[in-house]
Structure formats: structure tokens, C-alpha cells
Design a protein around this motif. Structure first.
Motif, PDB file in Angstrom:
ATOM      1  N   TYR A 183       0.346  -1.156  -0.027  1.00  0.00           N
ATOM      2  CA  TYR A 183       0.017  -0.188  -0.125  1.00  0.00           C
ATOM      3  C   TYR A 183       0.887   1.088  -0.293  1.00  0.00           C
ATOM      4  O   TYR A 183       0.401   2.147  -0.870  1.00  0.00           O
ATOM      5  CB  TYR A 183      -1.118   0.163   1.402  1.00  0.00           C
ATOM      6  N   CYS A 184       1.466   1.472   1.082  1.00  0.00           N
ATOM      7  CA  CYS A 184       3.061   2.861   0.796  1.00  0.00           C
ATOM      8  C   CYS A 184       3.412   3.128  -0.107  1.00  0.00           C
ATOM      9  O   CYS A 184       3.943   4.213  -0.681  1.00  0.00           O
ATOM     10  CB  CYS A 184       3.797   2.237   2.052  1.00  0.00           C
ATOM     11  N   HIS A 185       4.096   1.843  -0.652  1.00  0.00           N
ATOM     12  CA  HIS A 185       4.870   1.473  -2.232  1.00  0.00           C
ATOM     13  C   HIS A 185       4.306   2.500  -3.135  1.00  0.00           C
ATOM     14  O   HIS A 185       4.754   3.253  -3.788  1.00  0.00           O
ATOM     15  CB  HIS A 185       5.213   0.140  -2.579  1.00  0.00           C
ATOM     16  N   TYR A 186       2.744   1.762  -3.548  1.00  0.00           N
ATOM     17  CA  TYR A 186       2.336   1.576  -4.736  1.00  0.00           C
ATOM     18  C   TYR A 186       0.982   2.971  -4.483  1.00  0.00           C
ATOM     19  O   TYR A 186       1.090   3.736  -5.790  1.00  0.00           O
ATOM     20  CB  TYR A 186       1.207   0.764  -5.134  1.00  0.00           C
ATOM     21  N   ASN A 187       1.138   3.276  -3.022  1.00  0.00           N
ATOM     22  CA  ASN A 187       0.461   5.422  -3.110  1.00  0.00           C
ATOM     23  C   ASN A 187       2.073   6.337  -3.080  1.00  0.00           C
ATOM     24  O   ASN A 187       1.537   6.873  -2.644  1.00  0.00           O
ATOM     25  CB  ASN A 187      -0.115   5.072  -2.034  1.00  0.00           C
ATOM     26  N   ASN A 188       3.041   5.316  -3.281  1.00  0.00           N
ATOM     27  CA  ASN A 188       4.539   6.999  -2.775  1.00  0.00           C
ATOM     28  C   ASN A 188       4.589   6.868  -1.900  1.00  0.00           C
ATOM     29  O   ASN A 188       4.556   8.187  -1.907  1.00  0.00           O
ATOM     30  CB  ASN A 188       4.320   7.128  -4.581  1.00  0.00           C
ATOM     31  N   LEU A 189       4.028   6.661  -0.478  1.00  0.00           N
ATOM     32  CA  LEU A 189       3.951   7.025   0.611  1.00  0.00           C
ATOM     33  C   LEU A 189       5.370   8.321   0.585  1.00  0.00           C
ATOM     34  O   LEU A 189       6.516   6.580   0.619  1.00  0.00           O
ATOM     35  CB  LEU A 189       3.368   6.663   1.569  1.00  0.00           C
ATOM     36  N   ARG A 222      10.817  -0.515   4.819  1.00  0.00           N
ATOM     37  CA  ARG A 222      11.866   0.242   3.685  1.00  0.00           C
ATOM     38  C   ARG A 222      13.079  -0.635   3.226  1.00  0.00           C
ATOM     39  O   ARG A 222      12.905   0.270   2.196  1.00  0.00           O
ATOM     40  CB  ARG A 222      12.676   1.207   4.848  1.00  0.00           C
ATOM     41  N   PHE A 223      13.433  -1.193   3.523  1.00  0.00           N
ATOM     42  CA  PHE A 223      14.073  -2.307   3.348  1.00  0.00           C
ATOM     43  C   PHE A 223      13.159  -3.159   1.762  1.00  0.00           C
ATOM     44  O   PHE A 223      14.137  -2.704   0.767  1.00  0.00           O
ATOM     45  CB  PHE A 223      14.773  -3.597   4.129  1.00  0.00           C
ATOM     46  N   PHE A 224      11.741  -2.999   1.631  1.00  0.00           N
ATOM     47  CA  PHE A 224      10.968  -4.313   0.888  1.00  0.00           C
ATOM     48  C   PHE A 224      11.042  -3.247  -0.165  1.00  0.00           C
ATOM     49  O   PHE A 224      11.080  -3.409  -1.386  1.00  0.00           O
ATOM     50  CB  PHE A 224       9.968  -4.549   2.091  1.00  0.00           C
ATOM     51  N   ARG A 225      10.860  -1.981   0.385  1.00  0.00           N
ATOM     52  CA  ARG A 225      10.190  -0.746  -0.614  1.00  0.00           C
ATOM     53  C   ARG A 225      11.525  -0.700  -1.626  1.00  0.00           C
ATOM     54  O   ARG A 225      10.983  -0.254  -2.736  1.00  0.00           O
ATOM     55  CB  ARG A 225       9.801   0.414   0.245  1.00  0.00           C
ATOM     56  N   ALA A 226      12.890  -0.657  -1.512  1.00  0.00           N
ATOM     57  CA  ALA A 226      13.575  -0.307  -2.083  1.00  0.00           C
ATOM     58  C   ALA A 226      13.714  -1.745  -3.159  1.00  0.00           C
ATOM     59  O   ALA A 226      14.573  -1.758  -4.317  1.00  0.00           O
ATOM     60  CB  ALA A 226      14.953  -0.462  -0.871  1.00  0.00           C
ATOM     61  N   VAL A 227      13.678  -2.713  -2.566  1.00  0.00           N
ATOM     62  CA  VAL A 227      13.895  -4.075  -2.943  1.00  0.00           C
ATOM     63  C   VAL A 227      12.757  -3.925  -4.682  1.00  0.00           C
ATOM     64  O   VAL A 227      13.324  -4.295  -5.885  1.00  0.00           O
ATOM     65  CB  VAL A 227      14.060  -5.110  -2.738  1.00  0.00           C
ATOM     66  N   LEU A 228      11.371  -3.716  -3.728  1.00  0.00           N
ATOM     67  CA  LEU A 228      10.815  -3.226  -5.209  1.00  0.00           C
ATOM     68  C   LEU A 228      11.394  -2.528  -6.564  1.00  0.00           C
ATOM     69  O   LEU A 228      10.581  -2.724  -7.238  1.00  0.00           O
ATOM     70  CB  LEU A 228       9.599  -2.713  -4.705  1.00  0.00           C
ATOM     71  N   ASP A 229      11.703  -1.343  -5.423  1.00  0.00           N
ATOM     72  CA  ASP A 229      12.369  -0.346  -6.738  1.00  0.00           C
ATOM     73  C   ASP A 229      13.937  -1.191  -7.894  1.00  0.00           C
ATOM     74  O   ASP A 229      13.792  -0.568  -9.322  1.00  0.00           O
ATOM     75  CB  ASP A 229      12.931   0.909  -6.225  1.00  0.00           C
ATOM     76  N   THR A 230      14.947  -1.429  -7.117  1.00  0.00           N
ATOM     77  CA  THR A 230      16.447  -2.147  -7.211  1.00  0.00           C
ATOM     78  C   THR A 230      16.256  -3.467  -7.826  1.00  0.00           C
ATOM     79  O   THR A 230      16.777  -3.953  -8.735  1.00  0.00           O
ATOM     80  CB  THR A 230      17.151  -1.573  -6.510  1.00  0.00           C
ATOM     81  N   LYS A 231      15.288  -4.574  -7.149  1.00  0.00           N
ATOM     82  CA  LYS A 231      15.754  -6.298  -7.331  1.00  0.00           C
ATOM     83  C   LYS A 231      16.843  -6.160  -6.510  1.00  0.00           C
ATOM     84  O   LYS A 231      17.738  -7.377  -7.292  1.00  0.00           O
ATOM     85  CB  LYS A 231      15.183  -6.098  -8.526  1.00  0.00           C
ATOM     86  N   ASP A 232      17.432  -5.537  -5.872  1.00  0.00           N
ATOM     87  CA  ASP A 232      19.172  -5.157  -5.368  1.00  0.00           C
ATOM     88  C   ASP A 232      18.958  -5.431  -4.406  1.00  0.00           C
ATOM     89  O   ASP A 232      18.970  -4.645  -2.920  1.00  0.00           O
ATOM     90  CB  ASP A 232      20.099  -4.505  -6.190  1.00  0.00           C
ATOM     91  N   ILE A 233      19.294  -6.746  -3.321  1.00  0.00           N
ATOM     92  CA  ILE A 233      19.235  -6.828  -1.857  1.00  0.00           C
ATOM     93  C   ILE A 233      20.498  -6.166  -1.485  1.00  0.00           C
ATOM     94  O   ILE A 233      19.646  -5.322  -0.699  1.00  0.00           O
ATOM     95  CB  ILE A 233      19.559  -8.309  -1.354  1.00  0.00           C
ATOM     96  N   ILE A 234      21.646  -6.126  -1.595  1.00  0.00           N
ATOM     97  CA  ILE A 234      22.646  -5.122  -0.658  1.00  0.00           C
ATOM     98  C   ILE A 234      21.906  -3.949  -1.000  1.00  0.00           C
ATOM     99  O   ILE A 234      22.090  -3.270  -0.067  1.00  0.00           O
ATOM    100  CB  ILE A 234      24.209  -5.711  -1.500  1.00  0.00           C
TER     101      ILE A 234
END
Length: 316
Positions: A142-148, A179-191
Motif C-alpha cells: 500500500y505504501c509503495h504503490y501510493n508513493n508515500l 523500507r528495505f522491501f520498498r527499495a527491493v521493489l525499486d531496485t531488485k538488489d538486496i545489498i
């Protein structure tokens, strides 16, 4: 967007079901007899593909989205749905509520007695189980796809967590995973996502709370030897284990088996790992037979499709 949501939800549920049969099993026993595939019965004596409280509460949260009014989250509906699960087995893989954490049970009971939502969750340093972290995924999406932004995200995460777990340790753990998951959704990069999460400015009310996050925020949790990783239901142990597994895996199956074979709170750790791993490696990387073994897939699909539709229709 829709495929990513499918991947995260199914990745989570499969992880939950994979861990259920060996929940609470000691790591030493799993070293001698490791989990290599989805099993049945075991700890909870339930059929193969059964999910636990993790998925039940996640589904209950997802199902509350259909009651959105002008994109406002109805937190009372989430608690109403928890009651339906506990009392009547709705959202359960076996038609009855089971595996319910004590903190969650007490908080939902408080809500049932008429206690205000903001006061239902336990707010004691010693009551920081992972009961809110295990159900936070719908709010991540919800937070990610609403760009909160961070402030808006923290508000949503705090209100969601405090339904059952109100202490700042639980709230911050949920926020960091988000925050970690939202970054994964953007980058697909774990590190990269982990480094981004660590850079998040957080103001703690208590030094005791700040100190428990030091291994996650002030060092590289992925570099710790497995013997120094704990996998209990304490929310810090859970978050550390989830990040450690993801940072030391290179595909979905490897990540899930590594998570389960840590022992103890196997279903929650594998579920939280599975949601992220399925986004990184793709839903096609989840073993087909693991998905086919999941029980009550008609129910899952109904709730999932409604959730996606409501998420799209209520985007800000």
C-alpha cells in the motif's frame, strides 16, 4: 505491478507453509535432518500446504482493503477480521484459528471489550514478539504503490503495528522491513536495498530500543556467522534472521530452505524471506509443486484479486 504483488503474496504464503511443520524445532535437530521439501503434519499436525497465523492475519489485513473510504485505511475492520479468524476460522487454512500469538490474542480481546484501537497493542519492552511484522506486507505494498513518503509510511506502519504490538521496537522493526522491501521493489538488489534501509534516519525514544538495532543498522548483519544468528519469535531476532538469509542466498528455494533450517520460528522467518525473494527472483522461481500444494487456493485467489483491484482503485 500486479505480477509483483502476486509474487510477494505467494512467496510469503509458500514460505509460511514450508515452515509450519517444523516450527519450534531446534536448529541442531534440523542440521541432522534438514528440511529439503514441503512436508505435512509435524509440529501442528496439519496437512501439507497449510498456512499459519502469519498468512491468516495477512489475508485478514488484505480483506479489510475493500472497506476503504476515500483511501482511508479502516483499522477497525482489520481487527474485526482478526476476530473472525480467531473465533470462526475465517482466513485459516484449516477452518479454525490456530497458532495465535499471546500478544495478538490479548490485543484482539481488548478490542472486543471496547478498548480504543490505539490502546489495544501491548507497549512493554518485553512484549516485542513478531506478531505485527508477520502481517505487515499488505501495508508495504500500500505504501509503495501510493508513493508515500517516510513520514506518511511511518504513520501507516505505526497504526498497523500498534493494533497488537505498540512498543517502538516492534514499530521500528516493521518500518525498517518496509523500507528495505520498498527499495527491493525499486531496485531488485538486496545489498543496495539493505544499505538504503540502514541509511534511514530514525529517532528513538529510548536508548534501550536503539541498542537492539545496532547489529542491523551499525554493522553488516549478513557477515555474521550462522551460529551468531538467533531465530526466535522476538521481533529483532526475526528481522536479523530475515536479512541474514536474504543477504546469503541467490535464489528463492535456497533462501526458503536456509530460513526454515534455522529452526524455531520457521514459518514467520520463511514467510518474510519468501515475500522478498519472490520479488527479486520472480514468481517463476518458486517451485511449482510448492505453489500447487498450498491449501484453499480459491480463497487465496479471491482475496488476492480483490486486494489488487482495491489497491489500484484507491491509489492516491
Amino acid at each position: 505491478m500486479l505480477e509483483i504483488i502476486d509474487a510477494s503474496i505467494y512467496g510469503f504464503i509458500v514460505g509460511d507453509a514450508l515452515g509450519v511443520p517444523v516450527e519450534f524445532i531446534d536448529r541442531k535437530k534440523l542440521i541432522d535432518n534438514p528440511v529439503v521439501d514441503m512436508m505435512e503434519y509435524g509440529t501442528h499436525n496439519v496437512p501439507k500446504g497449510s498456512w499459519s497465523d502469519d498468512t491468516a492475519m495477512m489475508l485478514a489485513t488484505m480483506d479489510a482493503f475493500k472497506e476503504f473510504d476515500n483511501n482511508e485505511i479502516d483499522y477497525s475492520m482489520i481487527m474485526d477480521n482478526f476476530l473472525l479468524w480467531i473465533d470462526h476460522g475465517k482466513y485459516s487454512s484449516t477452518d479454525k484459528g490456530w497458532g495465535i500469538g499471546r500478544g495478538t490474542l490479548l490485543s484482539v480481546a481488548a478490542y472486543h471489550r471496547g478498548i480504543p484501537l490505539s490502546e489495544c497493542g501491548e507497549n512493554d519492552f518485553k512484549k516485542n514478539g513478531n506478531g505485527s511484522l508477520m502481517r505487515i506486507l499488505p501495508m508495504v505494498l500500500y505504501c509503495h504503490y501510493n508513493n508515500l513518503n517516510d513520514k506518511q509510511t511511518l504513520e501507516v506502519i505505526k497504526k498497523t503495528s500498534q493494533l497488537t504490538h505498540a512498543h517502538e521496537i516492534s514499530v521500528v522493526a516493521c518500518f525498517l522491513y518496509t523500507r528495505f522491501f520498498r527499495a527491493v521493489l525499486d531496485t531488485k538488489d538486496i545489498i543496495q536495498s539493505y544499505e538504503y534501509m540502514k541509511s534511514t534516519p530514525i529517532s528513538f525514544d529510548s536508548m534501550d530500543s536503539k541498542e537492539v538495532f545496532q547489529r542491523i543498522l551499525d554493522s553488516d548483519i549478513g557477515s555474521y556467522p550462522v551460529d551468531e544468528m538467533q531465530s526466535s519469535g522476538y521481533v529483532i531476532h526475526t528481522l536479523e534472521a530475515v536479512l541474514w538469509v536474504l543477504l546469503n542466498s541467490d535464489n528463492y528455494k535456497n533462501a526458503l530452505l536456509k530460513a526454515v533450517n534455522l529452526g524455531q520460528d520457521t514459518d514467520t522467518i520463511a514467510a518474510l524471506v519468501g515475500a522478498v525473494a519472490a520479488v527479486i527472483y520472480g514468481i517463476e522461481d518458486i517451485p511449482t509443486d510448492w505453489i500447487l500444494n498450498i491449501r484453499k487456493r480459491d480463497l487465496l485467489e479471491t482475496i488476492l484479486q480483490e486486494f489488487k483491484q482495491n489497491l489500484i482503485e484507491n491509489k492516491r
